[in-house]
Design an enzyme around this catalytic site. Structure first.
Site, PDB file in Angstrom:
ATOM      1  N   ARG A  31       0.847  -1.193   0.000  1.00  0.00           N
ATOM      2  CA  ARG A  31       0.000   0.000   0.000  1.00  0.00           C
ATOM      3  C   ARG A  31       0.883   1.244   0.000  1.00  0.00           C
ATOM      4  NH1 ARG A  31      -5.392  -1.779   3.384  1.00  0.00           N
ATOM      5  NH2 ARG A  31      -6.650  -1.866   1.503  1.00  0.00           N
ATOM      6  N   GLN A  46      -1.156   2.517  -5.489  1.00  0.00           N
ATOM      7  CA  GLN A  46      -2.542   2.793  -5.075  1.00  0.00           C
ATOM      8  C   GLN A  46      -3.545   2.383  -6.147  1.00  0.00           C
ATOM      9  OE1 GLN A  46      -3.149   6.867  -3.796  1.00  0.00           O
ATOM     10  NE2 GLN A  46      -2.699   6.284  -1.704  1.00  0.00           N
ATOM     11  N   ASP A  49      -4.503  -1.298  -6.037  1.00  0.00           N
ATOM     12  CA  ASP A  49      -4.908  -1.804  -4.725  1.00  0.00           C
ATOM     13  C   ASP A  49      -6.315  -2.433  -4.787  1.00  0.00           C
ATOM     14  OD1 ASP A  49      -5.608  -2.169  -2.081  1.00  0.00           O
ATOM     15  OD2 ASP A  49      -4.941  -0.201  -1.407  1.00  0.00           O
ATOM     16  N   SER A  72      -8.534  -2.164  -1.566  1.00  0.00           N
ATOM     17  CA  SER A  72      -9.262  -0.911  -1.393  1.00  0.00           C
ATOM     18  C   SER A  72     -10.415  -0.795  -2.375  1.00  0.00           C
ATOM     19  CB  SER A  72      -8.331   0.290  -1.590  1.00  0.00           C
ATOM     20  OG  SER A  72      -7.459   0.387  -0.500  1.00  0.00           O
TER      21      SER A  72
HETATM   22  P1  NAD Z   1      -8.849  -3.714   7.512  1.00  0.00           P
HETATM   23  O1  NAD Z   1      -9.764  -4.240   6.465  1.00  0.00           O
HETATM   24  O2  NAD Z   1      -7.645  -4.505   7.869  1.00  0.00           O
HETATM   25  O3  NAD Z   1      -9.676  -3.473   8.878  1.00  0.00           O
HETATM   26  C1  NAD Z   1     -10.866  -2.735   8.897  1.00  0.00           C
HETATM   27  C2  NAD Z   1     -10.891  -1.853  10.124  1.00  0.00           C
HETATM   28  O4  NAD Z   1     -11.143  -2.635  11.293  1.00  0.00           O
HETATM   29  C3  NAD Z   1      -9.593  -1.099  10.400  1.00  0.00           C
HETATM   30  O5  NAD Z   1      -9.853   0.288  10.404  1.00  0.00           O
HETATM   31  C4  NAD Z   1      -9.180  -1.592  11.771  1.00  0.00           C
HETATM   32  O6  NAD Z   1      -8.535  -0.597  12.541  1.00  0.00           O
HETATM   33  C5  NAD Z   1     -10.501  -1.988  12.374  1.00  0.00           C
HETATM   34  N1  NAD Z   1     -10.433  -2.857  13.561  1.00  0.00           N
HETATM   35  C6  NAD Z   1      -9.603  -3.889  13.813  1.00  0.00           C
HETATM   36  N2  NAD Z   1      -9.833  -4.415  15.026  1.00  0.00           N
HETATM   37  C7  NAD Z   1     -10.859  -3.708  15.569  1.00  0.00           C
HETATM   38  C8  NAD Z   1     -11.561  -3.780  16.796  1.00  0.00           C
HETATM   39  N3  NAD Z   1     -11.249  -4.668  17.732  1.00  0.00           N
HETATM   40  N4  NAD Z   1     -12.552  -2.881  17.012  1.00  0.00           N
HETATM   41  C9  NAD Z   1     -12.869  -1.956  16.077  1.00  0.00           C
HETATM   42  N5  NAD Z   1     -12.254  -1.853  14.892  1.00  0.00           N
HETATM   43  C10 NAD Z   1     -11.249  -2.712  14.647  1.00  0.00           C
HETATM   44  O7  NAD Z   1      -8.420  -2.222   7.156  1.00  0.00           O
HETATM   45  P2  NAD Z   1      -8.299  -1.506   5.736  1.00  0.00           P
HETATM   46  O8  NAD Z   1      -9.626  -1.066   5.289  1.00  0.00           O
HETATM   47  O9  NAD Z   1      -7.513  -2.378   4.816  1.00  0.00           O
HETATM   48  O10 NAD Z   1      -7.463  -0.217   6.124  1.00  0.00           O
HETATM   49  C11 NAD Z   1      -6.310  -0.303   6.949  1.00  0.00           C
HETATM   50  C12 NAD Z   1      -5.507   0.967   6.862  1.00  0.00           C
HETATM   51  O11 NAD Z   1      -4.846   1.061   5.622  1.00  0.00           O
HETATM   52  C13 NAD Z   1      -6.281   2.244   6.983  1.00  0.00           C
HETATM   53  O12 NAD Z   1      -5.500   3.140   7.738  1.00  0.00           O
HETATM   54  C14 NAD Z   1      -6.387   2.759   5.601  1.00  0.00           C
HETATM   55  O13 NAD Z   1      -6.586   4.143   5.540  1.00  0.00           O
HETATM   56  C15 NAD Z   1      -5.042   2.354   5.099  1.00  0.00           C
HETATM   57  N6  NAD Z   1      -4.987   2.267   3.640  1.00  0.00           N
HETATM   58  C16 NAD Z   1      -3.925   2.837   3.020  1.00  0.00           C
HETATM   59  C17 NAD Z   1      -3.829   2.776   1.643  1.00  0.00           C
HETATM   60  C18 NAD Z   1      -2.683   3.409   0.933  1.00  0.00           C
HETATM   61  O14 NAD Z   1      -1.955   4.164   1.504  1.00  0.00           O
HETATM   62  N7  NAD Z   1      -2.474   3.092  -0.330  1.00  0.00           N
HETATM   63  C19 NAD Z   1      -4.800   2.122   0.908  1.00  0.00           C
HETATM   64  C20 NAD Z   1      -5.844   1.539   1.584  1.00  0.00           C
HETATM   65  C21 NAD Z   1      -5.923   1.609   2.957  1.00  0.00           C
END
Ligand code: NAD
Length: 390
Positions: free
Chosen positions: A122, A127, A130, A133
């Site tokens: 990521r 991006q 991805d 996402s």
């Molecule tokens: P994910 O699918 O792994 O998890 C979904 C959400 O569940 C996360 O926000 C996590 O903090 C939350 N979670 C985990 N345990 C929990 C609990 N016990 N109680 C409540 N919530 C809980 O996450 P994701 O959607 O893949 O995103 C992860 C991170 O990656 C985010 O910060 C997102 O902004 C970031 N991201 C970055 C990029 C990039 O830079 N290219 C792209 C996509 C996502």
């Protein structure tokens, strides 16, 4: 340079790995595209649409795959497809390798280079590739639509001559990519939205979308985000405090949407049977984590369960596949963006740089072996007669 797109065979998959738009782009890179008959139909793309974009249509998978240098998929090829994969071809899709090590060996034995799109780093450059996402965003949207469809009341407040309808209360648990889109969608539909997460960075994101944030904001919360931006598994003590805080809130909600995941771990259990019991009849839970064990104790994969107290628990599998046309559109663009980096545009031929960090992160198999560090066989002990502990 032939690119093959066989129809998806696994788990009633509705998405497809190319669209007419990406077919045109691949042809622009000097590729020939062969799509299996009917591969796009579930996504609303006909063979004629593909042909109009310049692809040819093969009558079956075997014919499509013949002589292919690249095979594009949504899901990992099934065992029955392995024999038809040309040795040396790049096979690119979501490979779901954890717990499927035997399937990975099968890909290695088929002598293909398999790439797992879900392992794409990521980083800014990637991006556009991805798939996690692009698909999670649509799953978050669809979760609200599915929840609204099962909910027997309207979501927005309505003031009518026949009386006032109150706005629905929607609680989003886990605000990564899917959860943020769920908040935005629920707000657009007029619901009163609250959300929780364990990562501090989410508080501002939730509030900027016009929802209220609710979480146990203790010392552990402040450390809950890993360097990679993901959540850690929280301690038993934190989980207990979180349950105590959310229990009373959940009892007052009309729809609860859960999306919480922890990389490499089962989904955290956030909604107990007792919490479900505390909810009003007619309320709805949508568990987007159901494929990873579920955030709700009572969620059943692939089912809409109705509890004795009249709460519906939605456990649909492959939620992006419930919006196949849009999911395919974005997935196909993700694939194109990656494949483009594997092609020498001047020579119009494959030129994989095996040292590129995107390739290293996603390549699972090559030349008959599993090469990804998370799965490759551990090397034998370095020296004979060395002392082994344990
Ligand atoms: P994910 O699918 O792994 O998890 C979904 C959400 O569940 C996360 O926000 C996590 O903090 C939350 N979670 C985990 N345990 C929990 C609990 N016990 N109680 C409540 N919530 C809980 O996450 P994701 O959607 O893949 O995103 C992860 C991170 O990656 C985010 O910060 C997102 O902004 C970031 N991201 C970055 C990029 C990039 O830079 N290219 C792209 C996509 C996502």
């Amino acid at each position: 340079m032939r690119i093959a797109v066989p129809a998806e065979t696994q788990g009633a998959e509705t998405r497809v790995a190319v669209t007419p738009e990406t077919v045109r782009k691949f042809i622009g890179l000097g590729a020939d595209i062969v799509v299996e008959k009917g591969a796009g139909l579930a996504s609303g793309i006909t063979d004629a649409d593909y042909e109009a974009a310049g692809a040819s249509i093969a009558k079956n998978a075997k014919e499509a795959l013949k002589g292919a240098a690249i095979v594009l998929k949504v899901r990992r090829p099934a065992e029955a497809e392995l024999a038809s994969l040309p040795a040396g071809a790049l096979v690119i899709g979501t490979m779901d390798p954890y717990g499927n090590e035997a399937a990975l060996e099968g890909l290695a034995k088929a002598k293909v280079a398999a790439f797992a799109m879900e392992f794409m780093p990521r980083i800014t450059r990637a991006q556009v590739m991805d798939v996690l996402s692009s698909q999670a965003n649509l799953a978050g949207y669809r979760a609200v639509i599915d929840g609204a469809a099962e909910y027997g009341r309207a979501l927005p407040m309505m003031m009518t001559a026949a009386g006032t309808v109150p706005a629905a209360r929607i609680f989003i648990m886990g605000v990564g990519v899917a959860g943020l889109q769920a908040i935005a969608t629920a707000r657009r539909l007029g619901a009163i939205v609250t959300a929780t997460d364990v990562r501090p960075a989410t508080k501002e994101q939730v509030e900027s979308l016009g929802a209220k944030f609710l979480a146990v904001e203790d010392e552990e919360f402040k450390q809950a985000q890993t360097a990679g931006g993901y959540a850690k598994e929280m301690s038993k003590e934190y989980q207990a405090k979180q349950a105590e805080l959310t229990a009373g809130h959940i009892a007052k909600q009309d729809i609860v949407i859960t999306t919480a995941l922890i990389p490499g771990r089962p989904a955290p259990k956030l909604i107990s049977a007792a919490m479900v019991e505390s909810m009003k009849p007619g309320s709805v839970i949508v568990d987007l984590a159901v494929e990873r064990g579920g955030n709700c104790e009572l969620a059943k994969p692939g089912e809409v369960a109705v509890t004795p107290n009249g709460v519906k628990i939605i456990g649909h599998l492959n939620v992006p596949g419930r919006l196949p046309a849009t999911s395919s559109q974005l997935y196909a663009k993700n694939l194109f963006a990656f494949v483009e980096t594997l092609i020498d545009k001047a020579e119009k031929k494959l030129a994989v740089n095996w040292d590129d960090e995107l390739v290293k992160a996603t390549a699972l198999t090559r030349d008959g072996a599993v090469i990804h560090p998370n799965f490759a066989a551990k090397p034998a002990p370095a020296t004979e007669g060395s002392v082994q502990n344990g």
